[in-house]
Design an enzyme around this catalytic site. Sequence first.
Site, PDB file in Angstrom:
ATOM      1  N   HIS A  52       0.798  -1.218   0.000  1.00  0.00           N
ATOM      2  CA  HIS A  52       0.000   0.000   0.000  1.00  0.00           C
ATOM      3  C   HIS A  52       0.836   1.276   0.000  1.00  0.00           C
ATOM      4  CE1 HIS A  52      -3.679  -2.213   0.533  1.00  0.00           C
ATOM      5  NE2 HIS A  52      -3.286  -2.748   1.669  1.00  0.00           N
ATOM      6  N   GLU A  88      -4.747 -11.185   9.162  1.00  0.00           N
ATOM      7  CA  GLU A  88      -5.584  -9.989   9.068  1.00  0.00           C
ATOM      8  C   GLU A  88      -6.984 -10.297   8.539  1.00  0.00           C
ATOM      9  OE1 GLU A  88      -3.471  -7.240   6.510  1.00  0.00           O
ATOM     10  OE2 GLU A  88      -2.487  -8.889   5.452  1.00  0.00           O
ATOM     11  N   ASP A 110      -7.160  -4.248   8.736  1.00  0.00           N
ATOM     12  CA  ASP A 110      -7.915  -5.191   7.915  1.00  0.00           C
ATOM     13  C   ASP A 110      -8.708  -6.163   8.778  1.00  0.00           C
ATOM     14  OD1 ASP A 110      -7.643  -4.591   5.156  1.00  0.00           O
ATOM     15  OD2 ASP A 110      -5.563  -5.245   5.208  1.00  0.00           O
TER      16      ASP A 110
END
Length: 223
Positions: free
Chosen positions: A15, A116, A142
């Site tokens: 990310h 996650e 997440d």
Amino acid sequence: MAAAGLDWVGIDQQHGWNAGHDCTDLVAAVRAGGAHALVRVGWNRPEEIGRVLDAGADGVIVPMVESAEEARAAVAAARYAPEGRRSWGATRSPYTSSPSDPAAANASTACLVMVESPAALDRVEEIAAVPGIDGVFLGPFDLSLALGVPLEQLLADRGEGSALRRVVAACAENGVVAAAYGGTPARAQLLGDHGFTVLAVGADDALFADASAALVAQARALG
């Protein structure tokens, strides 16, 4: 940042701003600063894991691992034979003078897998028990989304069957590191209180934004 005394710096290829780019220069900068360089790869793919390790990273953080089978795949990609299937090549990072010794590289390369999702949480004991896993890295954002629980509630839950306690217990049972992303010192403190010992305590964009705002405030105050 590395020279400031941090134990490790994470380079985010999932990310972060480095996603889709070569991380060789960033890895070299972190290591030159005296910190360990860990790279979160974009996904659990052997070519991604091998590439960042070839660049000189001290280890990988592998996202969205949901089973022992997927954890074993991450280990295989991060280790040379006979422990894994990582491909050896004589050419490595331009910042190293010689290619890796396979046995030494296996012993010094960290492989952390991210838990996650509810599926991963349900199997965290199996995941943590996979030979070659050095740690389980909690992705609280997440996980809170997937569980439908606000992040603050997830971090505050200290019940016997809480998600965070289960991850820490699985790591302790198998002698691996319990790691987590905090993002701020306050969240890192909450995670540390649960027993996580390897923590991401901040992010570069927030650090630069906060430092810039403080500088502007000081400059305005000069009159």
